[in-house]
Structure formats: structure tokens, C-alpha cells
Scaffold this motif. Structure first.
Motif, mmCIF file in Angstrom:
data_model
loop_
_atom_site.group_PDB
_atom_site.id
_atom_site.type_symbol
_atom_site.label_atom_id
_atom_site.label_comp_id
_atom_site.label_asym_id
_atom_site.label_seq_id
_atom_site.Cartn_x
_atom_site.Cartn_y
_atom_site.Cartn_z
ATOM 1 N N ARG A 1 39.522 25.573 8.645
ATOM 2 C CA ARG A 1 39.234 25.255 10.039
ATOM 3 C C ARG A 1 38.602 23.869 10.174
ATOM 4 N N TYR B 1 44.312 29.103 15.348
ATOM 5 C CA TYR B 1 43.328 28.055 15.602
ATOM 6 C C TYR B 1 43.872 26.687 15.178
ATOM 7 N N ARG C 1 43.567 22.919 13.659
ATOM 8 C CA ARG C 1 42.853 22.320 12.541
ATOM 9 C C ARG C 1 43.048 20.814 12.599
#
Length: 461
Positions: free
Chosen positions: A230, A182, A184
Motif C-alpha cells: 500500500r 486500493y 498504490r
């Protein structure tokens, strides 16, 4: 239709024993299990009779046995299914030709073979995939055709800043590895420039490496080992730069990761005092290769007094002969006081800067009367005299001459009382030469050369 794991279709000829009432095979009919290793969905060759070649017994009795195994299952050695139920058989009477029996049973065999092939394809589509989501690894089985389907199947949502390897459209095969990392957000301030960037790294060190930021010797607002959630983080990075500082005739070059120019000057061991300043703003960000000059400043105040000229007013006076001007009110200049601030930078005097102005004294207006009366053509018994010689003797022929005591003035050194008695206005030295000569002639007519005891003889000389 039978629910057994496989079905056996057998044609019986003359002399063949039918199946017993329990559905099992006739005792002693077979000496081996020909389907023990048969592949799913394939017909099994006619069974071998006792002591003869394959199919011999079938030809002898005018019948043929055809055995079809259902997908994914096997028969035991007695021709029974694992659940103990006997395989059911369909008899083809001895009067029927073997070829006809085969043709009649072939469609059913093909259906069973199709089902077996579908099961094989079903098993073949199952894939073992290793999926890593942000470092969390697990092995799973899937029927997805490509990476995108796998992520949708697992509920893994990815955005524009996330990394998927291999790409979402890549086909999957068993044993593949799929990684999702993911993105960030990082609110990065790099050497004074603010921007938001994205990284898939989990730590500050990884993010700096991924973003290509040279961190050696740099200042970091967060530890390199700090993990990035995140939600992201704010990171201030100041790389090492070389800055030159010039002060007091010396040059110093320092390597620094300071945030302001003023900090660089302090690191160079230079102290700013009083009004000292820098060639660039002290709170600006220092650039690599920049040169900063320290300006030693001293200052003092100076007071200047400046005169203000007085105005003059001229008034016409019919009592005065033309060409005669009499000052009835002498003018006086005013006075202005100004305070200047003078700076000296590195020993060089700068242009004075006015700070305040004060009016000490206002100027006084001078009033002058100007004669408009026509002058007489002559004074009888006095025009023929040598008035120039008298003026030279008395005043050096200067109309504005005044004796050291201030009592006498003009060409002929009139005192104020005599001058006024002759009709003069103001002071004699302020009148025109023609008017002074005219008043002197009138005085001669009245008193002769006696008013000029030392120079009167010059009138006839």
C-alpha cells in the motif's frame, strides 16, 4: 395479549363447548389442523365440522371460528403452540350475528397481518453479498441499500485513487459481488522522465499492464513478480530503443535499453580515447531513433611571437633648421609570446584557442627632435653649384642612404664627426634633404670639393 406464537379467535354458538380450564381446545372439537400450512398474518377459513362442509357446523350452531396465525410460527396438530400453551379464544355469544363478529375481529386480524408483512419485508431486505477487499473475499449479510452504504457499514474507506466495482451508488441485490482495490503510488521513471502514478495492481507486471507500459525487452529496476504494498514503490523502466552511432566512417544501429548515450556507444563496440567526445552529452538519455556521432579529437600547442610597435615622441629644437628632424633615441619594437591550443576534430583543424600570453620584451620609445630655426636664404659662393649631380653620384639621390660599412650616410655621405662639426644633430641620413644640402654647402665653403674626391667634379659639371 397472548405471548403464544399465534392466536386463535373463535366464536361459539349455542351448544358449543367452552374451552377447558387449561386453555386448550375442547376434546374432539376438531379433526384436523387447518393452520398447519397457513401463511403468516392471514385469517384461516372456518373449520370444517365432522362430516360436513366447511362452515356447516358454524351455521348450525349460529357461531363462526376465525383463526389468525402470528408471523413466522406454526400451530401443531392439536391446536397448541410449540411451547405447549393452548391457543386462547374469544367467544362470541350465540345471539350475535356472524357478520358482526367478523367485523369486530377484523381490525385485530389486520394488525396481526401488518406485523406479519413487516417481518416478511424485514426478511426480504436481508441480502447475501460477496465482498472482496484487495483480494480478501468474504460473504456477508447486510441490509444496506447500495454499495456505498455497504462499505460504510463494513468500515471500508476508499479514496480518489481506489477502485470500487460496482460504483458506490449502485443498488444492491442478494447475490451481488462488490470488489474494492486500493490504489498504490508508483514513483515511475520511464525513459528518463520522472512522475508519480497510481495503480490498483498488486504486482509490478500488473502495474505495467495497467499503465500501458511496453515492458518487452525493457529494463526494470524491480522484478515483474514483486508485490506492491500500500506504501507503493519506486520503479525505473527503460524501454528498448534503436540508436545509430557514427564513428570512424562507419554507421552502427543498436537496439538498447541503456541509461546513457555513453553506454550505447560502448554497446556498439566503440572505444573513446584521449580527448575523443560525442556530438551529444555522454550522460544524456538516449532517445529512440537518435543519431550519435563520435568525434575523434587530437590537440597540440603552438607558440607564436608577435612584435609590439614602439611609440615615438617628437621634441621641438630651436637649434635645428626648420624641416630638420633628428632621432636622438631610436625606437625598438617589443615582443609578445602567445601559446595557442589547436584542436583537430576528425582530421579537420579548428581555430586556434589562446591559452597563455607572455611579454618577452617591452617596446622602447623613439625620441625625435624637430628643428624650428629659420633656414638662411643661401650660402654665398655655393648656391650656384650642381648639388643634385653630386647627390646622384654619392648616394643615388637617396636622403637615407648608408654605405655598407655604416660610416657614411645621407645624400652626400657625411660621416658623423663632420656632420656634427657642421652643426648637424643626430645622424645625417635622418635629416631632411634640405638640411643635408645646407650642411654640404657649408662644408664646400670651408673646404671646397675635397670632401668628395670622386664626385666633387660634378659640382661644376
Amino acid at each position: 395479549m397472548s405471548k403464544s406464537q399465534y392466536e386463535t379467535y373463535e366464536a361459539y354458538g349455542p351448544g358449543a363447548a367452552p374451552p377447558d380450564e387449561s386453555g386448550g381446545a375442547p376434546p374432539g372439537r376438531y379433526d384436523a389442523n387447518p393452520v398447519a400450512h397457513a401463511r403468516a398474518g392471514e385469517p384461516v377459513l372456518p373449520r370444517q365440522g365432522a362430516g360436513g362442509p366447511p362452515g356447516e357446523e358454524a351455521r348450525e350452531h349460529g357461531s363462526v371460528d376465525l383463526l389468525v396465525v402470528r408471523p413466522g410460527l406454526r400451530a401443531d396438530g392439536d391446536g397448541e403452540e410449540p411451547d405447549g400453551r393452548a391457543a386462547r379464544r374469544r367467544r362470541v355469544r350465540g345471539g350475535e350475528r356472524p357478520e358482526s363478529a367478523v367485523r369486530r375481529l377484523l381490525p385485530q386480524a389486520l394488525v396481526v397481518a401488518f406485523l406479519a408483512g413487516g417481518t416478511t419485508a424485514f426478511v426480504a431486505k436481508d441480502k447475501a453479498i460477496e465482498l472482496s477487499v484487495d483480494g480478501d473475499r468474504r460473504t456477508l449479510h447486510t441490509f444496506a441499500d447500495d454499495v456505498g452504504e455497504l462499505l460504510a457499514e463494513e468500515g471500508v474507506r476508499v479514496g480518489a485513487h481506489d477502485m470500487v466495482a460496482p460504483a458506490p451508488g449502485t443498488e444492491l441485490t442478494s447475490g451481488d459481488e462488490v470488489a474494492v482495490r486500493y490504489g498504490r503510488p508508483v514513483r515511475l521513471t520511464l525513459d528518463g522522465h520522472r512522475q508519480q502514478v497510481w495503480t490498483t495492481a498488486h504486482t509490478v507486471a500488473g502495474a505495467l499492464d495497467q499503465l500501458g507500459v511496453r515492458a518487452e525487452g525493457a529494463y526494470l529496476s524491480a522484478s515483474r513478480s514483486r508485490r506492491i504494498s500500500r506504501a507503493g514503490l519506486a520503479l525505473d523502466v527503460r524501454t528498448e530503443r534503436a540508436v545509430t552511432v557514427m564513428a570512424d566512417g562507419r554507421t552502427r544501429t543498436v537496439r538498447t535499453n541503456a541509461a546513457t548515450v555513453r553506454e550505447v556507444v560502448e554497446e556498439a563496440g566503440i572505444t573513446l580515447r584521449g580527448q575523443d567526445t560525442l556530438s551529444v552529452p555522454g550522460d544524456s538519455f538516449p532517445r529512440d531513433g537518435q543519431t550519435v556521432t563520435v568525434l575523434r579529437v587530437t590537440g597540440r600547442r603552438e607558440v607564436h611571437e608577435e612584435p609590439i610597435p614602439f611609440p615615438a615622441v617628437r621634441i621641438a629644437d630651436a637649434a635645428l633648421f626648420q624641416g630638420t628632424e633628428v632621432v636622438t633615441q631610436p625606437g625598438r619594437p617589443g615582443l609578445r609570446r602567445t601559446v595557442y591550443y589547436v584542436r583537430t576534430v576528425n582530421g579537420v583543424r579548428q581555430r586556434p584557442r589562446p591559452e597563455s600570453t607572455e611579454l618577452v620584451r617591452a617596446p622602447r620609445t623613439q625620441v625625435v627632435k624637430v628643428g624650428t630655426r629659420p633656414r638662411p636664404a643661401s650660402v654665398h659662393d655655393a648656391d650656384h653649384l650642381n648639388w643634385h649631380a653630386l647627390a646622384v653620384c654619392e648616394s643615388g639621390a637617396r636622403p637615407d642612404a648608408v654605405d655598407p660599412s655604416g660610416t657614411y650616410g645621407g645624400l652626400y655621405q657625411f660621416d658623423a664627426r663632420t656632420w656634427h662639426a657642421l652643426g648637424g644633430k643626430g645622424r645625417p641620413q635622418d635629416a631632411s634633404p634640405a638640411e643635408q644640402t645646407y650642411r654640404a654647402k657649408k662644408l664646400y665653403v670651408q673646404r671646397g670639393p675635397s670632401p668628395w674626391p670622386h664626385c666633387g667634379a660634378r659640382l661644376r659639371g
